[in-house]
Design a protein around this motif. Structure first.
Motif, PDB file in Angstrom:
ATOM      1  N   LEU A 136     -13.312   7.502  -3.247  1.00  0.00           N
ATOM      2  CA  LEU A 136     -13.301   6.052  -3.498  1.00  0.00           C
ATOM      3  C   LEU A 136     -14.588   5.440  -2.986  1.00  0.00           C
ATOM      4  CD1 LEU A 136      -9.694   4.906  -2.418  1.00  0.00           C
ATOM      5  CD2 LEU A 136     -10.592   5.105  -4.731  1.00  0.00           C
ATOM      6  N   ARG A 170       2.488   1.706  -3.476  1.00  0.00           N
ATOM      7  CA  ARG A 170       1.573   2.105  -4.536  1.00  0.00           C
ATOM      8  C   ARG A 170       1.082   3.543  -4.351  1.00  0.00           C
ATOM      9  NH1 ARG A 170      -1.611  -2.036  -6.875  1.00  0.00           N
ATOM     10  NH2 ARG A 170      -2.866  -0.328  -7.664  1.00  0.00           N
ATOM     11  N   ASP A 171       1.098   4.006  -3.074  1.00  0.00           N
ATOM     12  CA  ASP A 171       0.763   5.407  -2.805  1.00  0.00           C
ATOM     13  C   ASP A 171      -0.520   5.856  -3.517  1.00  0.00           C
ATOM     14  OD1 ASP A 171       2.407   8.635  -3.209  1.00  0.00           O
ATOM     15  OD2 ASP A 171       1.124   7.852  -1.625  1.00  0.00           O
ATOM     16  N   ILE A 172      -1.575   5.145  -3.257  1.00  0.00           N
ATOM     17  CA  ILE A 172      -2.850   5.421  -3.940  1.00  0.00           C
ATOM     18  C   ILE A 172      -3.485   6.675  -3.362  1.00  0.00           C
ATOM     19  CG2 ILE A 172      -5.145   4.490  -4.419  1.00  0.00           C
ATOM     20  CD1 ILE A 172      -3.717   2.289  -5.268  1.00  0.00           C
ATOM     21  N   SER A 173      -3.859   7.564  -4.248  1.00  0.00           N
ATOM     22  CA  SER A 173      -4.563   8.752  -3.756  1.00  0.00           C
ATOM     23  C   SER A 173      -5.939   8.284  -3.310  1.00  0.00           C
ATOM     24  CB  SER A 173      -4.639   9.775  -4.885  1.00  0.00           C
ATOM     25  OG  SER A 173      -5.912  10.271  -5.023  1.00  0.00           O
ATOM     26  N   ILE A 175      -9.154  -2.454  -5.030  1.00  0.00           N
ATOM     27  CA  ILE A 175      -7.745  -2.091  -4.894  1.00  0.00           C
ATOM     28  C   ILE A 175      -7.042  -3.018  -3.914  1.00  0.00           C
ATOM     29  CG2 ILE A 175      -6.182  -0.311  -3.988  1.00  0.00           C
ATOM     30  CD1 ILE A 175      -8.165   1.771  -5.071  1.00  0.00           C
ATOM     31  N   ASP A 228     -14.604   0.301  -4.935  1.00  0.00           N
ATOM     32  CA  ASP A 228     -13.281   0.695  -5.429  1.00  0.00           C
ATOM     33  C   ASP A 228     -12.197   0.242  -4.462  1.00  0.00           C
ATOM     34  OD1 ASP A 228     -14.433   3.972  -6.525  1.00  0.00           O
ATOM     35  OD2 ASP A 228     -14.380   2.047  -7.579  1.00  0.00           O
ATOM     36  N   ILE A 229     -12.360   0.572  -3.189  1.00  0.00           N
ATOM     37  CA  ILE A 229     -11.303   0.277  -2.223  1.00  0.00           C
ATOM     38  C   ILE A 229     -11.135  -1.222  -2.044  1.00  0.00           C
ATOM     39  CG2 ILE A 229     -12.818   0.653  -0.205  1.00  0.00           C
ATOM     40  CD1 ILE A 229      -9.087   1.386  -0.270  1.00  0.00           C
ATOM     41  N   ILE A 278       0.837  -1.206   0.000  1.00  0.00           N
ATOM     42  CA  ILE A 278       0.000   0.000   0.000  1.00  0.00           C
ATOM     43  C   ILE A 278       0.871   1.254   0.000  1.00  0.00           C
ATOM     44  CG2 ILE A 278      -1.584   1.401   1.395  1.00  0.00           C
ATOM     45  CD1 ILE A 278      -2.986  -1.179   2.218  1.00  0.00           C
ATOM     46  N   TYR A 299      -9.723   5.197   4.229  1.00  0.00           N
ATOM     47  CA  TYR A 299      -9.766   5.695   2.862  1.00  0.00           C
ATOM     48  C   TYR A 299     -10.699   6.892   2.766  1.00  0.00           C
ATOM     49  CZ  TYR A 299     -14.193   3.070   2.421  1.00  0.00           C
ATOM     50  OH  TYR A 299     -15.467   2.582   2.604  1.00  0.00           O
TER      51      TYR A 299
END
Lengths: 242, 342
Positions: A64, A40-43, A72, A68-69, A37, A59
């Motif tokens: 999101l 990947r540094d997901i916004s 991911i 979606d989450i 996580i 999140y």
């Protein structure tokens, strides 16, 4: 085999649950997912809280959806077996055992019918895995304490414990990063600061790290303390050979 | 230059959105407990939504302004006054140097927010201005405000755009009996069917034990399958913990990041303000909704907050400028007069 569960924790967090017991294997998976996580540094993923056997993922549900989450996280789970975890770090922490700094050391010894020196020997013989940090800033929740020195908590907790006191509470060992009330048997104190708000990394420890204590005397205690105040103390931190 | 505290009130602390990103190190988030009221207070004075403000509790402080600024007060109605005269809540108010802001009898709710245009200055802790009371860090010297404390304004602005029109509907926290929406879990499966039924069909009362960490409830005991213990895991905001004694506790901003009691549900973000505003004796009944429904509510609220800011910031134009022909000493002038949007 534990099946991973994705559980909603309110409308802005998901608990990724790897199992329900305390085990190093489960804990490794928690850290593997946490590392993926972070990389990947997901916004939209705000922060994570790794614990013994689950990872709480906060999140931003404004951007999101729940689906979606989950998607991911499931994608990341597929990578978990294949990523090679970096070797865990081990940090050696100096402890002045007994005396004024460790008022309960003798009690722990008597409780087990051994000498205080033996308690120190046993306490310093294990590499303790930090399963998570919690309760107060930087407080390490660690596993691996030998049952030979596990000792019940005080019946009446002390209202004030000095920062960096090292103790035993039931079958847990750890140290108090900030002054706080506490019910653990205090066997020593460290001249280093587990928590320092003015330091670049205010919190010294992290989940997934190993801790090993080593015994020092009064002179060394004062010397290290002075170095810590000056910012010149070098912590003994290495990659662990597994 | 800014404000001088004459009396700290019951519990007044500097808070913002919280200390984000450090729960993994055991650092509590803290921050404003009623985020909605906090955000609105900032929008009213044309601040960024998460600018530091003062959260006050039940009995408000007495604050002298040694510099003029624009403020707004939202949340609970704790009878705000300037120089002894009641002032309107949920609107931008110009406060002059020398004025004293104080509070009288608490009328409704529990926590109120005072925002200051341009924000207030404190030394940040891990990037936040919030007060972490338990660790004695952050905010104003890690503690509640007290007599003699001086807090400076970062960028005071008495010229806030549209000041006379910067107001919005007051949210009424006078309802002491409410239905609170929750998302079930993550330890829903630790409870018996009967336990879940009890949780969703009983009126729970707020006990005397409530603070920034949590709110202990009283009511029918909730039945576990075995007991209320789990291997410690992360605790989301608004989690409802049920220890082995079966009595629920709602966890709030100053909660610890991890804990070992079963969590039956978590309160929807949009209903958290009602918990933040609750006092001893208030009653709740819990209603289960899906995550998706909860997220929709969250997004609707976000839209409303964004719309409020747009509304308050809009430009006001005079219908037409006035056109005058003026004759002075025999000479003709044309003069255009335009009304400014004040």
């Amino acid at each position: 085999m534990d099946i991973v569960k994705f559980l909603p924790a309110g409308d802005s967090a998901i608990t990724v649950e790897f199992g329900r017991e305390i085990s190093k294997e489960l804990n490794k998976k928690v850290h593997a997912l946490n590392i993926i996580i972070k990389e990947r540094d997901i916004s939209g993923i705000i922060e994570t809280v790794p614990t013994f056997r689950s990872l709480l993922v906060y999140y931003n549900s404004l951007i999101l959806d729940y689906d979606d989450i989950i998607k991911i996280l499931k994608e990341m789970m597929d990578k978990i077996e294949t990523i090679s975890l970096p070797p865990p770090k081990i940090i050696e922490l100096p402890v002045l055992y007994g005396g004024e700094e460790g008022p309960d050391l003798d009690y722990v010894a008597q409780y087990h019918n051994i000498s205080s020196e033996d308690v120190i020997k046993i306490h310093t013989a294990t590499n303790y895995l930090i399963y998570c940090l919690g309760f107060t800033p930087g407080f390490p929740i660690m596993g691996g304490l030998s049952p030979d020195i596990a000792t019940p908590r005080l019946k009446t907790p002390r209202t004030v414990l000095p920062a960096n006191s090292v103790g035993i509470g039931g079958n847990q060992t750890g140290a108090y990063p900030i002054e706080s009330p506490g019910g653990w048997q205090i066997i020593g104190r460290m001249p280093i600061k587990l928590f320092d708000p003015d330091r670049e990394n205010p919190i010294l420890l992290s989940a997934g790290m190993y801790v090993r204590f080593f015994s020092i005397n009064h002179e060394e205690y004062n010397s290290i303390k002075a170095q810590v105040e000056q910012g010149t103390y070098e912590y003994k931190m290495n990659d662990m050979e597994v | 230059m800014g404000i001088l505290i004459h009396n700290g009130g019951f519990l007044s602390t500097i808070q913002d959105a919280g200390i984000i990103g450090h729960q993994q190190y055991g650092v509590s988030i803290c921050g404003a407990i009623d985020k909605r009221s906090f955000n609105i207070a900032n929008i009213l004075v044309d601040n960024a939504e998460n600018e530091a403000a003062i959260e006050i509790t039940i009995l408000g402080p007495s604050i002298e302004f040694n510099k003029s600024n624009v403020i707004a007060i939202t949340g609970a109605d704790l009878s705000p006054m300037i120089n002894g005269e009641p002032i309107q809540m949920y609107r931008a108010i110009l406060v002059n140097m020398g004025d004293v802001l104080s509070f009288g009898a608490p009328k409704t709710g529990c926590r109120s927010y005072i925002s200051f245009s341009g924000g207030i200055g404190v030394k940040p802790f891990l990037g936040s201005s919030s007060t972490y009371i338990r660790a004695k860090l952050g905010g104003f010297n890690g503690r509640k405000l007290d007599k003699g404390d001086i807090i400076s304004f970062k960028a005071p602005n008495t010229n806030v755009k549209n000041i006379n029109k910067r107001q919005t509907d007051k949210e009424d926290f006078g309802d002491t009996k409410r239905i609170i929406r929750v998302v079930m879990g993550p330890q829903e499966d630790y409870f018996t069917e009967s336990g879940i039924h009890t949780f969703l069909n009983t009126t729970y009362k707020v006990s005397n034990m409530f603070d920034r960490m949590g709110c202990r409830l009283e009511g029918e005991v909730i039945e576990h399958i075995t007991d209320g213990n789990i291997v410690s895991d992360g605790i989301p905001l608004g989690a409802i913990q049920v220890p082995s004694n079966g009595v629920p506790i709602i966890l709030l901003a100053d909660r610890q990041s991890v804990g070992g009691y079963t969590k039956i549900a978590a309160i929807c973000t949009v209903d958290l303000p009602f918990i933040a505003q609750a006092k001893a004796g208030d009653e709740f009944m819990f209603k289960s909704i899906s995550v998706q429904e909860a997220i929709k509510l969250l997004r609707d609220e976000r839209e409303a907050l964004d719309a409020l800011r747009v509304e308050l910031d809009k430009d006001y134009f005079a219908a037409k400028p006035y056109n005058f022909k003026v004759s002075v000493d025999g000479r003709q002038f044309e003069v255009l007069v335009e009304e400014l949007g004040q």
